[in-house]
Design an enzyme around this catalytic site. Structure first.
Site, PDB file in Angstrom:
ATOM      1  N   CYS A  21       0.836  -1.216   0.000  1.00  0.00           N
ATOM      2  CA  CYS A  21       0.000   0.000   0.000  1.00  0.00           C
ATOM      3  C   CYS A  21       0.872   1.269   0.000  1.00  0.00           C
ATOM      4  CB  CYS A  21      -0.979  -0.051   1.165  1.00  0.00           C
ATOM      5  SG  CYS A  21      -2.332   1.093   0.927  1.00  0.00           S
ATOM      6  N   TYR A  22       1.040   1.949   1.133  1.00  0.00           N
ATOM      7  CA  TYR A  22       1.917   3.126   1.120  1.00  0.00           C
ATOM      8  C   TYR A  22       3.322   2.704   0.668  1.00  0.00           C
ATOM      9  CZ  TYR A  22       4.635   7.173   2.631  1.00  0.00           C
ATOM     10  OH  TYR A  22       5.479   8.242   2.662  1.00  0.00           O
ATOM     11  N   HIS A  66      -3.566  -5.108   0.602  1.00  0.00           N
ATOM     12  CA  HIS A  66      -3.023  -5.577   1.885  1.00  0.00           C
ATOM     13  C   HIS A  66      -3.073  -7.111   1.978  1.00  0.00           C
ATOM     14  CE1 HIS A  66      -2.663  -1.730   4.049  1.00  0.00           C
ATOM     15  NE2 HIS A  66      -3.633  -1.340   3.253  1.00  0.00           N
ATOM     16  N   GLU A  72      -1.822  -8.827   4.267  1.00  0.00           N
ATOM     17  CA  GLU A  72      -1.790  -9.224   5.678  1.00  0.00           C
ATOM     18  C   GLU A  72      -3.162  -9.355   6.319  1.00  0.00           C
ATOM     19  OE1 GLU A  72      -0.997  -6.346   4.372  1.00  0.00           O
ATOM     20  OE2 GLU A  72      -1.231  -4.647   5.731  1.00  0.00           O
ATOM     21  N   ASP A 123      -6.505 -13.082  28.592  1.00  0.00           N
ATOM     22  CA  ASP A 123      -5.157 -12.495  28.571  1.00  0.00           C
ATOM     23  C   ASP A 123      -4.536 -12.427  29.967  1.00  0.00           C
ATOM     24  OD1 ASP A 123      -6.001 -12.065  26.008  1.00  0.00           O
ATOM     25  OD2 ASP A 123      -6.547  -9.980  26.378  1.00  0.00           O
ATOM     26  N   LYS A 145      -4.328 -11.720  20.257  1.00  0.00           N
ATOM     27  CA  LYS A 145      -5.192 -12.602  21.044  1.00  0.00           C
ATOM     28  C   LYS A 145      -4.962 -14.087  20.731  1.00  0.00           C
ATOM     29  CE  LYS A 145      -8.600 -12.535  23.784  1.00  0.00           C
ATOM     30  NZ  LYS A 145      -8.673 -11.512  24.814  1.00  0.00           N
TER      31      LYS A 145
END
Ligand code: XMP
Length: 514
Positions: free
Chosen positions: A81-82, A167, A169, A227, A370
């Site tokens: 992207c960028y 993206h 990811e 968590d 998570k």
């Protein structure tokens, strides 16, 4: 020495997802701000560079940049992207501002013969989020993917520079993981060097690096969620339990079952849990506060006050405060790696700390997502049902009780939540959703019950599916299921006469309402 993957954070909300996806592929990587690269020698410890996305336009004078000339870099580069636009712009291509911001799912046609798209279909769905587009290729580059509207989606040259407008990811890019895998294993020729066992080793390493005393006093705030409970277990594994103090604060913003559940778990761990009842204090301080950010700040600083009082009662001089803060808590609150991501919500574990704080904060999970904490929990052999529990935010029902917070409204929300969650569990639907919860709105409406007119509160049920909370889709429960649970709620909770289902995804919405 293993040469690592260097991810340069240009400020995208998704930068850490790149890191996580790479770790999932079994490789070690580091995320650094652009200023990390001082000169070409900095790159000697790295085998490749990934340039992340970011909120800026390369056409803006203030956009982030590297201090070295990318044409001098000899290791493989992947721009996203960028990063794609930065590479193109720096190497002589032309980026144009377009009027139509392209945002969301897009189909691309990829050149299958290129190594980057190996084992992926010619036509595939990807996630785009950009305003500017490439208008003229930089010298020596060729197009290896385009969208149906002829927007350049991927380019490469013969020096192992690859750049993607989309993206890979995010989970919405159907073959994103394969594309990253092709870049790393086929183009950069990496061999696997990271596994979930490293998660435990890394927690140990973090504790060794950040705790300088031989007999540290450690206070660990336990919320009852996955968590902080996995953290408590990790601390008890790696540190002397004599000086570990596990504290659970009932802040009045919990669900009906939270306190009894956590007592049960600690009993099974054979660890002592100190329970502080601060219900009245929190509810009183939150009265008449409607602004969500103020609520979070109040809840955060009250937590610290309660801890301070508890610490004083222990009569020790210094303390470490261990928190189960995750990377997602940080990335959406502040710019973590020095990039430029915009503030969206301030999570209580990060904001609201008083300046005169007299203990050191340790956050051994602050680089984890998570699902990585869940993996760590499984590695410690914690109960499966507990590990698959839905996330519950630190400020609890405080950010799900929209508008005025009163004990009465919280009790109404607690009743609704209990019926809803129990229903999902009884019907074996709980694990079909990543997070399910109820929200109480500050809206009353007219209804009829029997022959009586009612004027009562409105609840929203929200069920989403996600991998890490960064993006989310609505869980597609059949309307029959939703109407059945709505009827149950209305019949059992007299203060509620309307039940809605939230059908927005993230983005553009967020998961919680506040
Ligand atoms: P959002 O609403 O930001 O939620 O899309 C993403 C995930 O984060 C949780 N969340 C929080 N967790 N403190 C927390 O500890 C907070 O203030 C907070 N706000 C949101 C949310 O439940 C979801 O899982």
């Amino acid at each position: 020495m293993i040469k690592s993957i260097l991810i340069i954070d240009f400020g995208s909300q998704y930068t850490h997802l790149i890191g996580r996806k790479i770790r999932e592929l079994g490789l070690f990587c580091e995320i650094k701000p652009p200023k990390y690269i001082k000169n070409i020698d900095t790159l000697k410890q790295h085998q490749c560079i990934v340039l992340s996305g970011g909120p800026d336009s390369v056409l803006s004078k203030k956009s982030p940049s590297l201090s070295i000339d990318i044409s001098k870099i000899t290791i493989p580069i992947l721009g996203i992207c960028y990063g794609f636009q930065y590479i193109s712009h720096e190497l002589g291509g032309k980026i144009l501002k377009t009027n139509d911001r392209e945002y969301g799912n897009t189909l691309i046609e990829a050149l299958k013969s290129n190594l980057l798209f190996k084992n992926t279909p010619k036509s595939q769905k990807v996630w785009m989020s950009h305003g500017d587009s490439l208008n003229k290729l930089p010298k020596g580059f060729k197009i290896i993917a385009k969208t149906k509207n002829n927007i350049v989606a991927a380019i490469t040259n013969n020096k192992n520079i690859y750049a993607l407008q989309f993206h890979p990811e995010v989970t919405h890019s159907d073959f994103g993981k394969e594309i990253l895998s092709n870049f790393l294993f086929k183009i950069c020729k990496f061999k696997k060097n990271w596994s979930s066992i490293n998660l435990n080793a890394n927690v140990k390493k973090y504790l060794n690096l950040n705790i300088n005393e031989k007999q540290p006093n450690i206070i660990c705030a336990v919320s009852g969620g996955v968590d902080s409970t996995v953290l408590a277990f990790a601390l008890s594994k790696h540190l002397n339990t004599k000086n570990l103090h596990f504290v659970f604060v009932n802040n009045g913003l919990l669900r009906k079952y939270d306190e009894s559940n956590i007592r049960q778990i600690f009993k099974s761990f054979k660890l002592k849990l100190n329970v502080i009842n601060a219900e009245n204090l929190f509810v009183k301080k939150l009265k008449n506060t409607k602004d969500p950010e103020k609520k979070r700040k109040i809840i955060g600083s009250l937590f610290i006050d309660v801890f301070n009082n508890y610490l004083k009662s222990l009569k020790k001089k210094s303390f470490y405060l261990a928190q189960g803060t995750l990377y997602t808590d940080i990335i959406e609150s502040t710019s973590y790696h020095g990039g430029k991501s915009a503030t969206i919500k301030s999570h209580h574990n990060v904001g609201g700390l008083p300046k005169d704080i007299n203990f050191n904060i340790i956050e051994p999970f602050k680089e984890l997502f998570k699902d990585e904490v869940r993996k760590l929990g499984s590695f410690y052999k914690l109960n499966k049902d507990f590990i698959s529990r839905h996330p519950f935010p630190g400020p609890g029902l405080g950010i799900r009780c929209i508008g005025n917070i009163t004990k009465e409204r919280l009790d109404t929300l607690r009743d609704v939540d209990e019926i809803f969650i129990q229903y999902l569990r009884d019907k074996h639907l709980y694990n079909l959703s990543w997070q399910a919860f109820a929200v109480l709105l500050p809206v009353r409406s007219v209804g009829v019950m029997g022959d009586e007119r009612t004027y009562e509160e409105t609840v929203v049920l929200r069920c989403i599916n996600s991998v890490d909370g960064m993006t989310a889709n609505v869980t597609n429960f059949p309307i029959e299921v939703l109407s059945e649970v709505a009827t149950l709620i209305i019949n059992k909770v007299s203060k509620v006469n309307k039940v809605l289902y939230d059908i927005t995804s993230k983005p553009p919405s967020t998961i919680e309402w506040e």
